[in-house]
Scaffold this active site. Structure first.
Site, PDB file in Angstrom:
ATOM      1  N   ARG A 213     -11.623   7.878  -2.723  1.00  0.00           N
ATOM      2  CA  ARG A 213     -12.270   9.027  -2.754  1.00  0.00           C
ATOM      3  C   ARG A 213     -13.627   9.437  -2.440  1.00  0.00           C
ATOM      4  O   ARG A 213     -14.196   9.887  -1.546  1.00  0.00           O
ATOM      5  CB  ARG A 213     -11.612  10.237  -3.698  1.00  0.00           C
ATOM      6  CG  ARG A 213     -11.589  11.536  -3.308  1.00  0.00           C
ATOM      7  CD  ARG A 213     -11.273  12.332  -4.639  1.00  0.00           C
ATOM      8  NE  ARG A 213      -9.956  12.013  -4.897  1.00  0.00           N
ATOM      9  CZ  ARG A 213      -9.318  12.464  -6.181  1.00  0.00           C
ATOM     10  NH1 ARG A 213      -9.918  13.311  -6.933  1.00  0.00           N
ATOM     11  NH2 ARG A 213      -8.161  12.073  -6.522  1.00  0.00           N
TER      12      ARG A 213
ATOM     13  N   ASP B 254       0.834  -1.079  -0.281  1.00  0.00           N
ATOM     14  CA  ASP B 254      -0.185  -0.045   0.063  1.00  0.00           C
ATOM     15  C   ASP B 254       0.856   1.240   0.034  1.00  0.00           C
ATOM     16  O   ASP B 254       2.065   1.116   0.318  1.00  0.00           O
ATOM     17  CB  ASP B 254      -0.700   0.161   1.162  1.00  0.00           C
ATOM     18  CG  ASP B 254      -1.680   1.221   1.660  1.00  0.00           C
ATOM     19  OD1 ASP B 254      -2.217   1.729   0.604  1.00  0.00           O
ATOM     20  OD2 ASP B 254      -1.690   1.702   2.468  1.00  0.00           O
ATOM     21  N   LEU B 255       0.552   2.449  -0.445  1.00  0.00           N
ATOM     22  CA  LEU B 255       1.275   3.408  -0.350  1.00  0.00           C
ATOM     23  C   LEU B 255       0.968   4.347   0.826  1.00  0.00           C
ATOM     24  O   LEU B 255       2.011   4.698   1.516  1.00  0.00           O
ATOM     25  CB  LEU B 255       1.180   4.244  -1.760  1.00  0.00           C
ATOM     26  CG  LEU B 255       1.662   5.707  -1.733  1.00  0.00           C
ATOM     27  CD1 LEU B 255       3.123   5.791  -1.818  1.00  0.00           C
ATOM     28  CD2 LEU B 255       1.198   6.583  -3.164  1.00  0.00           C
ATOM     29  N   ASP B 256       0.015   4.922   0.875  1.00  0.00           N
ATOM     30  CA  ASP B 256      -0.437   6.159   2.011  1.00  0.00           C
ATOM     31  C   ASP B 256      -0.384   5.482   3.204  1.00  0.00           C
ATOM     32  O   ASP B 256      -1.306   4.479   3.736  1.00  0.00           O
ATOM     33  CB  ASP B 256      -1.876   6.780   1.527  1.00  0.00           C
ATOM     34  CG  ASP B 256      -1.772   7.612   0.199  1.00  0.00           C
ATOM     35  OD1 ASP B 256      -0.848   8.184  -0.089  1.00  0.00           O
ATOM     36  OD2 ASP B 256      -2.842   7.267  -0.452  1.00  0.00           O
TER      37      ASP B 256
ATOM     38  N   LYS C  49      -9.317   5.298   6.419  1.00  0.00           N
ATOM     39  CA  LYS C  49      -7.867   4.685   5.756  1.00  0.00           C
ATOM     40  C   LYS C  49      -8.195   3.725   4.564  1.00  0.00           C
ATOM     41  O   LYS C  49      -8.915   2.674   4.705  1.00  0.00           O
ATOM     42  CB  LYS C  49      -7.007   4.259   6.667  1.00  0.00           C
ATOM     43  CG  LYS C  49      -6.712   5.783   7.595  1.00  0.00           C
ATOM     44  CD  LYS C  49      -5.529   5.206   8.599  1.00  0.00           C
ATOM     45  CE  LYS C  49      -5.089   6.374   9.300  1.00  0.00           C
ATOM     46  NZ  LYS C  49      -3.874   5.842  10.346  1.00  0.00           N
ATOM     47  N   GLY C  50      -7.540   3.992   3.535  1.00  0.00           N
ATOM     48  CA  GLY C  50      -7.406   2.654   2.403  1.00  0.00           C
ATOM     49  C   GLY C  50      -8.735   2.776   1.619  1.00  0.00           C
ATOM     50  O   GLY C  50      -8.678   2.114   0.286  1.00  0.00           O
TER      51      GLY C  50
ATOM     52  N   SER D  56      -2.491   0.712  -4.662  1.00  0.00           N
ATOM     53  CA  SER D  56      -3.004   1.991  -3.863  1.00  0.00           C
ATOM     54  C   SER D  56      -4.461   2.212  -4.550  1.00  0.00           C
ATOM     55  O   SER D  56      -4.727   2.270  -5.718  1.00  0.00           O
ATOM     56  CB  SER D  56      -1.991   3.157  -4.420  1.00  0.00           C
ATOM     57  OG  SER D  56      -2.648   4.277  -3.844  1.00  0.00           O
ATOM     58  N   ALA D  57      -4.890   2.820  -3.384  1.00  0.00           N
ATOM     59  CA  ALA D  57      -6.415   2.958  -3.857  1.00  0.00           C
ATOM     60  C   ALA D  57      -6.454   4.673  -4.352  1.00  0.00           C
ATOM     61  O   ALA D  57      -7.397   5.103  -4.519  1.00  0.00           O
ATOM     62  CB  ALA D  57      -7.359   3.037  -2.432  1.00  0.00           C
ATOM     63  N   SER D  58      -5.271   5.208  -4.316  1.00  0.00           N
ATOM     64  CA  SER D  58      -5.170   6.536  -4.828  1.00  0.00           C
ATOM     65  C   SER D  58      -4.913   7.061  -6.136  1.00  0.00           C
ATOM     66  O   SER D  58      -4.221   6.375  -6.756  1.00  0.00           O
ATOM     67  CB  SER D  58      -4.174   7.425  -3.764  1.00  0.00           C
ATOM     68  OG  SER D  58      -4.002   8.681  -4.181  1.00  0.00           O
TER      69      SER D  58
ATOM     70  N   ASN E 136      -3.529   9.619  -6.845  1.00  0.00           N
ATOM     71  CA  ASN E 136      -2.311  10.589  -6.858  1.00  0.00           C
ATOM     72  C   ASN E 136      -1.211   9.429  -6.456  1.00  0.00           C
ATOM     73  O   ASN E 136      -0.341  10.158  -6.453  1.00  0.00           O
ATOM     74  CB  ASN E 136      -2.436  11.468  -5.766  1.00  0.00           C
ATOM     75  CG  ASN E 136      -3.812  12.623  -5.819  1.00  0.00           C
ATOM     76  OD1 ASN E 136      -3.443  13.327  -6.739  1.00  0.00           O
ATOM     77  ND2 ASN E 136      -4.514  12.422  -5.121  1.00  0.00           N
TER      78      ASN E 136
ATOM     79  N   THR F 111       1.396  10.072   3.991  1.00  0.00           N
ATOM     80  CA  THR F 111       0.468  10.955   3.273  1.00  0.00           C
ATOM     81  C   THR F 111      -0.958  10.519   4.066  1.00  0.00           C
ATOM     82  O   THR F 111      -1.873  11.106   3.739  1.00  0.00           O
ATOM     83  CB  THR F 111       0.429  10.333   1.680  1.00  0.00           C
ATOM     84  OG1 THR F 111       0.634   9.187   1.726  1.00  0.00           O
ATOM     85  CG2 THR F 111       1.349  11.187   1.142  1.00  0.00           C
TER      86      THR F 111
ATOM     87  N   ASP G 256      -1.409  -0.366   6.158  1.00  0.00           N
ATOM     88  CA  ASP G 256      -1.661   0.558   7.435  1.00  0.00           C
ATOM     89  C   ASP G 256      -3.116   0.392   8.053  1.00  0.00           C
ATOM     90  O   ASP G 256      -3.509   1.124   8.797  1.00  0.00           O
ATOM     91  CB  ASP G 256      -0.884   1.976   7.303  1.00  0.00           C
ATOM     92  CG  ASP G 256      -1.712   2.940   6.269  1.00  0.00           C
ATOM     93  OD1 ASP G 256      -2.007   2.269   5.386  1.00  0.00           O
ATOM     94  OD2 ASP G 256      -2.111   3.967   6.916  1.00  0.00           O
TER      95      ASP G 256
ATOM     96  N   LYS H  52     -10.946  -0.905  -1.657  1.00  0.00           N
ATOM     97  CA  LYS H  52     -10.652  -1.697  -0.566  1.00  0.00           C
ATOM     98  C   LYS H  52     -11.705  -1.393   0.681  1.00  0.00           C
ATOM     99  O   LYS H  52     -12.175  -0.397   0.688  1.00  0.00           O
ATOM    100  CB  LYS H  52      -9.146  -1.262   0.027  1.00  0.00           C
ATOM    101  CG  LYS H  52      -8.079  -1.621  -0.744  1.00  0.00           C
ATOM    102  CD  LYS H  52      -6.716  -0.819  -0.131  1.00  0.00           C
ATOM    103  CE  LYS H  52      -5.657  -0.662  -1.126  1.00  0.00           C
ATOM    104  NZ  LYS H  52      -4.544  -0.150  -0.589  1.00  0.00           N
TER     105      LYS H  52
HETATM  106  C1  BG6 Z   1      -5.789   5.622  -0.154  1.00  0.00           C
HETATM  107  C2  BG6 Z   1      -5.826   6.526   1.121  1.00  0.00           C
HETATM  108  O1  BG6 Z   1      -4.547   5.485  -0.357  1.00  0.00           O
HETATM  109  O2  BG6 Z   1      -6.273   6.433  -1.362  1.00  0.00           O
HETATM  110  C3  BG6 Z   1      -7.209   7.048   1.476  1.00  0.00           C
HETATM  111  O3  BG6 Z   1      -5.636   5.435   2.259  1.00  0.00           O
HETATM  112  C4  BG6 Z   1      -7.525   7.932   0.139  1.00  0.00           C
HETATM  113  O4  BG6 Z   1      -7.142   7.759   2.559  1.00  0.00           O
HETATM  114  C5  BG6 Z   1      -7.651   6.966  -1.144  1.00  0.00           C
HETATM  115  O5  BG6 Z   1      -9.030   8.549   0.095  1.00  0.00           O
HETATM  116  C6  BG6 Z   1      -8.103   7.890  -2.230  1.00  0.00           C
HETATM  117  O6  BG6 Z   1      -6.855   8.783  -2.626  1.00  0.00           O
HETATM  118  P1  BG6 Z   1      -7.057   9.764  -3.720  1.00  0.00           P
HETATM  119  O7  BG6 Z   1      -5.663  10.449  -3.958  1.00  0.00           O
HETATM  120  O8  BG6 Z   1      -7.535   9.043  -5.029  1.00  0.00           O
HETATM  121  O9  BG6 Z   1      -8.162  10.648  -3.332  1.00  0.00           O
HETATM  122 MG    MG Z   2      -3.028   3.152   3.609  1.00  0.00          MG
END
Ligand code: BG6
Ligand code: MG
Length: 217
Positions: free
Chosen positions: A48, A8-10, A44-45, A115-117, A119, A16, A171, A146
């Site tokens: 958005r 996982d990243l964040d 967390k995880g 990663s769920a992000s 970014n 982050t 995490d 997730k």
């Molecule tokens: C996950 C974070 O990695 O990404 C979450 O743990 C976050 O807190 C999710 O909401 C989505 O991220 P983003 O950058 O696409 O808004």
């Molecule tokens: Mg995380």
């Protein structure tokens, strides 16, 4: 035998998770929905859009906005977040992460990211660790958030490794659930209170050791 480690990243590679918290908290205050760190654990995880939905439910405002307005709120949160991550650099890598990545490399295992992000690539590049990862799967191409296992399954597939031969590192409680649902061995980084379902757990990243993780199985 284990053939890959999927990160996982964040909150695992870099802190982050704290910036996501601050950005959601700011949006929450703007919406008159204050929340604390305990509630934040449930975000967390989580993607958005799903995070926004959870916050609106907390405030009893899930029906107060149109789909278009919700999209604007999610964008607003992301604007807060992008401002907060503007200056991240390799200084923001969590302690011991480079040593852990080097150990995995030296052992000959593949390294992936789930990663769920949206970014994720920006952050990984700002941290200067893109070259460690054989593949990165992020929210751009994944439909289910997730605790659904999709992102971990896709990461294993991209590495060409069977899920049962992968270790996932997380995490977040939702992340540990996702790793297990994918059929992988779950390593948690953080407190027992949130990560009691992990197969192996450390309090902080500087305690991550592939040798010890493999011995714990
Ligand atoms: C996950 C974070 O990695 O990404 C979450 O743990 C976050 O807190 C999710 O909401 C989505 O991220 P983003 O950058 O696409 O808004
Ligand atoms: Mg995380």
């Amino acid at each position: 035998t284990i053939e890959a480690v999927i990160f996982d990243l964040d909150g695992v590679i870099t802190d982050t998770a704290e910036y996501h918290y601050l950005a959601w908290k700011q949006l929450g205050e703007e919406l008159d929905i204050p929340f604390d760190r305990e509630f934040n654990e449930t975000l967390k995880g989580v993607s958005r859009t799903d995070s926004l939905e959870r916050i609106l439910i907390l405030g009893g405002k899930q029906d107060a906005f149109t789909a278009q307005e919700k999209e604007a709120l999610a964008t607003k949160k992301n604007d807060h977040y992008v401002t907060l991550i503007q200056h991240i650099s390799e200084q923001d890598l969590l302690p011991g992460i480079i040593a852990f990545l080097d150990e995995i490399r030296a052992t000959g295992l593949k390294i992936g990211m789930a990663s769920a992000s949206k970014n994720a690539l920006t952050v990984v590049e700002a941290l200067g660790v893109r070259h460690y990862f054989d593949d990165i799967v992020d929210a751009a191409t994944v439909a289910q958030s997730k605790p659904h296992p999709e992102v971990f399954l896709r990461a294993a597939e991209a590495l060409g490794v069977a899920p049962e031969r992968c270790i996932g590192v997380e995490d977040a409680a939702a992340g540990i659930t996702a790793i297990h649902a994918a059929g992988m061995y779950a390593v948690g980084v953080g407190p027992e209170t949130t990560l009691h379902e992990a197969d192996y757990r450390v309090d902080s990243t500087d305690l991550l050791s592939l040798e010890q993780i493999l011995a714990s199985r």
